[in-house]
Design a protein around this motif. Structure first.
Motif, PDB file in Angstrom:
ATOM      1  N   ARG A  92       0.863  -1.101  -0.073  1.00 31.48           N
ATOM      2  CA  ARG A  92      -0.098   0.131  -0.078  1.00 31.48           C
ATOM      3  C   ARG A  92       0.803   1.152   0.013  1.00 31.48           C
ATOM      4  O   ARG A  92       2.027   1.165   0.369  1.00 31.48           O
ATOM      5  CB  ARG A  92      -0.871  -0.045   1.136  1.00 31.48           C
ATOM      6  CG  ARG A  92       0.046   0.361   2.481  1.00 31.48           C
ATOM      7  CD  ARG A  92      -1.260   0.245   3.687  1.00 31.48           C
ATOM      8  NE  ARG A  92      -0.376  -0.034   5.165  1.00 31.48           N
ATOM      9  CZ  ARG A  92       0.096   1.088   5.627  1.00 31.48           C
ATOM     10  NH1 ARG A  92      -0.220   2.422   5.066  1.00 31.48           N
ATOM     11  NH2 ARG A  92       0.760   0.883   6.715  1.00 31.48           N
ATOM     12  N   SER A  93       0.298   2.377  -0.441  1.00 32.60           N
ATOM     13  CA  SER A  93       1.024   3.656  -0.502  1.00 32.60           C
ATOM     14  C   SER A  93      -0.229   4.717  -0.285  1.00 32.60           C
ATOM     15  O   SER A  93      -1.225   4.457   0.097  1.00 32.60           O
ATOM     16  CB  SER A  93       1.670   3.821  -1.953  1.00 32.60           C
ATOM     17  OG  SER A  93       2.703   4.826  -1.964  1.00 32.60           O
ATOM     18  N   TYR A  96       0.133   6.980   5.142  1.00 39.39           N
ATOM     19  CA  TYR A  96       1.267   6.054   5.836  1.00 39.39           C
ATOM     20  C   TYR A  96       0.380   5.391   7.156  1.00 39.39           C
ATOM     21  O   TYR A  96       0.337   4.332   7.404  1.00 39.39           O
ATOM     22  CB  TYR A  96       2.290   6.841   6.454  1.00 39.39           C
ATOM     23  CG  TYR A  96       3.149   5.880   7.079  1.00 39.39           C
ATOM     24  CD1 TYR A  96       3.786   4.846   6.631  1.00 39.39           C
ATOM     25  CD2 TYR A  96       3.357   6.224   8.554  1.00 39.39           C
ATOM     26  CE1 TYR A  96       4.534   3.998   7.422  1.00 39.39           C
ATOM     27  CE2 TYR A  96       4.154   5.467   9.288  1.00 39.39           C
ATOM     28  CZ  TYR A  96       4.904   4.359   8.686  1.00 39.39           C
ATOM     29  OH  TYR A  96       5.652   3.333   9.572  1.00 39.39           O
ATOM     30  N   THR A  98      -2.427   3.948   9.482  1.00 39.22           N
ATOM     31  CA  THR A  98      -3.345   2.848   9.243  1.00 39.22           C
ATOM     32  C   THR A  98      -4.990   3.246   9.719  1.00 39.22           C
ATOM     33  O   THR A  98      -5.964   2.453   9.841  1.00 39.22           O
ATOM     34  CB  THR A  98      -2.902   1.373   9.610  1.00 39.22           C
ATOM     35  OG1 THR A  98      -3.002   1.482  11.024  1.00 39.22           O
ATOM     36  CG2 THR A  98      -1.847   0.938   8.942  1.00 39.22           C
ATOM     37  N   SER A 106      -4.692  -2.024   5.614  1.00 43.47           N
ATOM     38  CA  SER A 106      -3.659  -1.835   6.780  1.00 43.47           C
ATOM     39  C   SER A 106      -2.771  -2.751   7.187  1.00 43.47           C
ATOM     40  O   SER A 106      -1.631  -2.605   7.668  1.00 43.47           O
ATOM     41  CB  SER A 106      -4.622  -1.480   8.001  1.00 43.47           C
ATOM     42  OG  SER A 106      -5.290  -2.553   8.628  1.00 43.47           O
ATOM     43  N   TYR A 110       3.952  -1.057   3.588  1.00 43.48           N
ATOM     44  CA  TYR A 110       3.873   0.292   3.074  1.00 43.48           C
ATOM     45  C   TYR A 110       4.845   0.367   2.289  1.00 43.48           C
ATOM     46  O   TYR A 110       6.151  -0.080   2.622  1.00 43.48           O
ATOM     47  CB  TYR A 110       4.025   1.216   4.398  1.00 43.48           C
ATOM     48  CG  TYR A 110       3.756   2.676   3.829  1.00 43.48           C
ATOM     49  CD1 TYR A 110       5.083   3.281   3.787  1.00 43.48           C
ATOM     50  CD2 TYR A 110       2.452   3.178   3.402  1.00 43.48           C
ATOM     51  CE1 TYR A 110       4.790   4.654   3.011  1.00 43.48           C
ATOM     52  CE2 TYR A 110       2.771   4.611   3.004  1.00 43.48           C
ATOM     53  CZ  TYR A 110       3.751   5.329   2.726  1.00 43.48           C
ATOM     54  OH  TYR A 110       3.582   6.617   2.278  1.00 43.48           O
ATOM     55  N   ARG A 195       9.040   3.336   6.525  1.00 46.01           N
ATOM     56  CA  ARG A 195       8.441   3.711   5.206  1.00 46.01           C
ATOM     57  C   ARG A 195       8.383   2.501   4.190  1.00 46.01           C
ATOM     58  O   ARG A 195       7.703   2.383   3.281  1.00 46.01           O
ATOM     59  CB  ARG A 195       8.911   4.992   4.780  1.00 46.01           C
ATOM     60  CG  ARG A 195       8.823   6.243   5.504  1.00 46.01           C
ATOM     61  CD  ARG A 195       9.262   7.223   4.971  1.00 46.01           C
ATOM     62  NE  ARG A 195       8.800   7.248   3.506  1.00 46.01           N
ATOM     63  CZ  ARG A 195       9.489   8.265   2.683  1.00 46.01           C
ATOM     64  NH1 ARG A 195      10.565   8.686   3.063  1.00 46.01           N
ATOM     65  NH2 ARG A 195       9.001   8.056   1.293  1.00 46.01           N
ATOM     66  N   SER A 197       8.768  -1.248   2.343  1.00 45.83           N
ATOM     67  CA  SER A 197       8.366  -2.738   2.796  1.00 45.83           C
ATOM     68  C   SER A 197       9.607  -3.666   2.623  1.00 45.83           C
ATOM     69  O   SER A 197      10.769  -3.280   2.013  1.00 45.83           O
ATOM     70  CB  SER A 197       7.181  -3.009   1.721  1.00 45.83           C
ATOM     71  OG  SER A 197       7.927  -3.048   0.280  1.00 45.83           O
TER      72      SER A 197
END
Length: 199
Positions: A92-93, A96, A98, A106, A110, A195, A197
């Protein structure tokens, strides 16, 4: 009370009720839908996907407090689960934190939007990479405020990539319901390494 006065009062009450409905519809329409549904141009340079190549990869660009996201939540959760079972990797982006985010999103790692994509048009939107790491699709989930398997632009792209076909839709004009993305993440997030992943 005579019948004439009663009719006048009922008529005034009905007019007030109708005026209230018209005002409420105009306020909702003007504040939420019209303000966010706009023509946009998606253009993305090739960047490395969030994970090492080898599988089809998808990044959901999300903004929970966006009214447009509400029309996509159920579809995004269902689609993510279904394609993850077929080996697609998701991240996800956008937002930030959740808070307010659907559980299925969530829990995804990220991935910050790269500097090369600093002009990203908004959320909810999506980026998809082929198994070889080449960017295959950037754009909205669909052309309206609501998305389903029938109206999704994502379904045919992911299915084609899973079947081994090549897809390249990295520049497109669209009319979509989008909200602006939040400002770039704070330097504290960058310093803690939260930040990015893990591959």
């Amino acid at each position: 009370m005579n019948i004439w006065l009663r009719r006048v009062l009922v008529g005034v009450a009905l007019l007030a009720w109708l005026a209230g409905l018209v005002w409420a519809y105009w306020r909702f329409e003007g504040r939420y839908i019209k303000a966010f549904e706009r023509p946009v141009f998606f253009q993305a340079e090739q960047v490395a996907p969030p994970f090492a190549p080898g599988q089809v990869q998808v990044v959901h660009v999300w903004q929970s407090n966006c009214p447009c996201s509400a029309g996509h939540e159920a579809y995004v959760e269902e689609m993510t689960r279904r394609f993850a079972e077929q080996g697609v990797r998701f991240a996800r982006s956008g937002q930030y934190p959740t808070s307010g985010m659907p559980a299925g999103l969530s829990n995804l790692p990220y991935w910050p939007i790269p500097q090369a994509w600093s002009g990203w048009p908004g959320a909810p939107s999506i980026a998809i990479w082929a198994a070889d790491g080449s960017l295959a699709y950037v754009g909205p989930y669909s052309d309206g405020a609501h998305c389903s398997a029938d109206s999704s632009f994502v379904e045919p792209v992911v299915q084609a990539l899973l079947a081994g076909r090549k897809v390249t839709i990295t520049r497109q004009d669209a009319v979509a319901c989008l909200c602006d993305l939040p400002a770039l993440e704070s330097s504290a997030d960058v310093e803690t390494g939260s930040r990015k992943s893990d591959p």
